[in-house]
Design a protein around this motif. Structure first.
Motif, PDB file in Angstrom:
ATOM      1  N   UNK A  62       0.812  -1.220   0.000  1.00  0.00           N
ATOM      2  CA  UNK A  62       0.000   0.000   0.000  1.00  0.00           C
ATOM      3  C   UNK A  62       0.846   1.271   0.000  1.00  0.00           C
ATOM      4  N   UNK A  63       1.880   1.292  -0.822  1.00  0.00           N
ATOM      5  CA  UNK A  63       2.703   2.488  -0.983  1.00  0.00           C
ATOM      6  C   UNK A  63       2.259   3.223  -2.249  1.00  0.00           C
ATOM      7  N   UNK A  64       2.759   4.409  -2.433  1.00  0.00           N
ATOM      8  CA  UNK A  64       2.446   5.183  -3.638  1.00  0.00           C
ATOM      9  C   UNK A  64       3.735   5.460  -4.408  1.00  0.00           C
ATOM     10  N   UNK A  65       3.609   5.493  -5.719  1.00  0.00           N
ATOM     11  CA  UNK A  65       4.754   5.828  -6.565  1.00  0.00           C
ATOM     12  C   UNK A  65       4.971   7.340  -6.503  1.00  0.00           C
ATOM     13  N   UNK A  66       6.187   7.727  -6.126  1.00  0.00           N
ATOM     14  CA  UNK A  66       6.547   9.144  -6.085  1.00  0.00           C
ATOM     15  C   UNK A  66       6.883   9.627  -7.492  1.00  0.00           C
ATOM     16  N   UNK A  67       7.754   8.889  -8.172  1.00  0.00           N
ATOM     17  CA  UNK A  67       8.060   9.190  -9.565  1.00  0.00           C
ATOM     18  C   UNK A  67       8.846   8.057 -10.213  1.00  0.00           C
ATOM     19  N   UNK A  68       8.813   8.069 -11.538  1.00  0.00           N
ATOM     20  CA  UNK A  68       9.623   7.174 -12.372  1.00  0.00           C
ATOM     21  C   UNK A  68      10.212   8.044 -13.471  1.00  0.00           C
ATOM     22  N   UNK A  69      11.493   7.865 -13.754  1.00  0.00           N
ATOM     23  CA  UNK A  69      12.116   8.652 -14.827  1.00  0.00           C
ATOM     24  C   UNK A  69      11.474   8.313 -16.173  1.00  0.00           C
ATOM     25  N   UNK A  70      11.522   9.237 -17.129  1.00  0.00           N
ATOM     26  CA  UNK A  70      10.966   8.955 -18.458  1.00  0.00           C
ATOM     27  C   UNK A  70      11.609   7.719 -19.101  1.00  0.00           C
ATOM     28  N   UNK A  71      12.873   7.470 -18.758  1.00  0.00           N
ATOM     29  CA  UNK A  71      13.573   6.296 -19.321  1.00  0.00           C
ATOM     30  C   UNK A  71      13.168   5.002 -18.617  1.00  0.00           C
ATOM     31  N   UNK A  72      12.402   5.129 -17.543  1.00  0.00           N
ATOM     32  CA  UNK A  72      11.969   3.986 -16.730  1.00  0.00           C
ATOM     33  C   UNK A  72      13.169   3.190 -16.204  1.00  0.00           C
ATOM     34  N   UNK A  73      14.220   3.946 -15.789  1.00  0.00           N
ATOM     35  CA  UNK A  73      15.395   3.286 -15.236  1.00  0.00           C
ATOM     36  C   UNK A  73      15.623   3.617 -13.761  1.00  0.00           C
ATOM     37  N   UNK A  74      14.804   4.524 -13.212  1.00  0.00           N
ATOM     38  CA  UNK A  74      14.887   4.848 -11.790  1.00  0.00           C
ATOM     39  C   UNK A  74      13.518   5.310 -11.308  1.00  0.00           C
ATOM     40  N   UNK A  75      13.158   4.863 -10.098  1.00  0.00           N
ATOM     41  CA  UNK A  75      11.886   5.284  -9.530  1.00  0.00           C
ATOM     42  C   UNK A  75      11.914   5.214  -8.019  1.00  0.00           C
ATOM     43  N   UNK A  76      10.958   5.919  -7.396  1.00  0.00           N
ATOM     44  CA  UNK A  76      10.866   5.947  -5.940  1.00  0.00           C
ATOM     45  C   UNK A  76       9.428   5.746  -5.494  1.00  0.00           C
ATOM     46  N   UNK A  77       9.284   5.080  -4.357  1.00  0.00           N
ATOM     47  CA  UNK A  77       7.989   4.929  -3.696  1.00  0.00           C
ATOM     48  C   UNK A  77       7.959   5.810  -2.461  1.00  0.00           C
ATOM     49  N   UNK A  78       6.794   6.271  -2.105  1.00  0.00           N
ATOM     50  CA  UNK A  78       6.619   7.033  -0.873  1.00  0.00           C
ATOM     51  C   UNK A  78       6.436   6.021   0.256  1.00  0.00           C
ATOM     52  N   UNK A  79       7.429   5.955   1.136  1.00  0.00           N
ATOM     53  CA  UNK A  79       7.409   4.951   2.211  1.00  0.00           C
ATOM     54  C   UNK A  79       7.747   5.553   3.567  1.00  0.00           C
ATOM     55  N   UNK A  80       7.582   6.837   3.722  1.00  0.00           N
ATOM     56  CA  UNK A  80       7.914   7.483   4.994  1.00  0.00           C
ATOM     57  C   UNK A  80       9.210   8.245   4.878  1.00  0.00           C
ATOM     58  N   UNK A  81       9.949   8.351   5.988  1.00  0.00           N
ATOM     59  CA  UNK A  81      11.187   9.127   6.009  1.00  0.00           C
ATOM     60  C   UNK A  81      12.279   8.536   5.127  1.00  0.00           C
ATOM     61  N   UNK A  82      12.302   7.220   4.993  1.00  0.00           N
ATOM     62  CA  UNK A  82      13.292   6.553   4.153  1.00  0.00           C
ATOM     63  C   UNK A  82      12.592   6.035   2.904  1.00  0.00           C
ATOM     64  N   UNK A  83      13.080   6.435   1.745  1.00  0.00           N
ATOM     65  CA  UNK A  83      12.453   6.101   0.471  1.00  0.00           C
ATOM     66  C   UNK A  83      12.943   4.741  -0.021  1.00  0.00           C
ATOM     67  N   UNK A  84      12.017   3.942  -0.531  1.00  0.00           N
ATOM     68  CA  UNK A  84      12.376   2.704  -1.213  1.00  0.00           C
ATOM     69  C   UNK A  84      12.453   3.041  -2.695  1.00  0.00           C
ATOM     70  N   UNK A  85      13.653   2.892  -3.259  1.00  0.00           N
ATOM     71  CA  UNK A  85      13.920   3.268  -4.646  1.00  0.00           C
ATOM     72  C   UNK A  85      14.302   2.041  -5.452  1.00  0.00           C
ATOM     73  N   UNK A  86      14.218   2.186  -6.768  1.00  0.00           N
ATOM     74  CA  UNK A  86      14.525   1.097  -7.691  1.00  0.00           C
ATOM     75  C   UNK A  86      15.335   1.653  -8.847  1.00  0.00           C
ATOM     76  N   UNK A  87      16.332   0.894  -9.267  1.00  0.00           N
ATOM     77  CA  UNK A  87      17.126   1.261 -10.441  1.00  0.00           C
ATOM     78  C   UNK A  87      17.213   0.046 -11.351  1.00  0.00           C
ATOM     79  N   UNK A  88      17.141   0.299 -12.637  1.00  0.00           N
ATOM     80  CA  UNK A  88      17.294  -0.795 -13.591  1.00  0.00           C
ATOM     81  C   UNK A  88      18.714  -1.339 -13.503  1.00  0.00           C
TER      82      UNK A  88
END
Length: 130
Positions: free
Chosen positions: A26-52
């Motif tokens: 039940x998190x929300x997507x904060x943003x994803x780059x146009x290249x879809x190679x990096x993104x972040x979820x809203x998870x409180x003070x510490x962000x859960x991020x993803x990189x290709x």
């Protein structure tokens, strides 16, 4: 000032990985780059991020170990706290995770279970420590 701000998981399919966490926890997507190679979820003070993997490989010139289904998970875990461990484990499995360690109750009263997310990262699902 020093502040622990984010954790980045290196993944094959950024959107698929982010949607697993969004839909399961039940998190929300904060943003994803146009290249879809990096993104972040809203998870409180510490962000859960993803990189290709491609972006990670371009940043980490010395290379890194890839998380694989055929191997044990890395010696690190992501932790999510819930009031109902059993239900959240079932939900995670229905969204593509695999059970790694079934629910147990610790001597101090905390319930704990472990799953591997679809990218094979270890995730602890537990109740608060009282």
């Amino acid at each position: 000032m020093i502040k622990f701000k984010y954790v980045i998981l290196y993944v094959e399919d950024l959107e698929k990985s982010m949607n697993f966490y969004k839909d399961t926890f039940n998190t929300e997507i904060k943003f994803i780059t146009p290249e879809k190679d990096y993104g972040e979820l809203i998870t409180g003070d510490t962000t859960l991020s993803f990189a290709s993997l491609a972006l990670a490989n371009s940043n980490i010139k010395e290379g890194f170990l890839h998380s694989k289904a055929t191997e044990k998970p890395f010696g690190i875990e992501l932790g999510f706290v819930t009031d109902n461990v059993e239900d959240l484990v079932e939900k995670a499995i229905s969204k593509g995770a695999t059970l790694y360690e079934n629910v147990v109750e610790k001597p101090w009263g905390q319930k704990v279970a472990y799953i591997k997310d679809p990218d094979h990262y270890l995730v602890e699902i537990c109740t608060e420590i009282q």
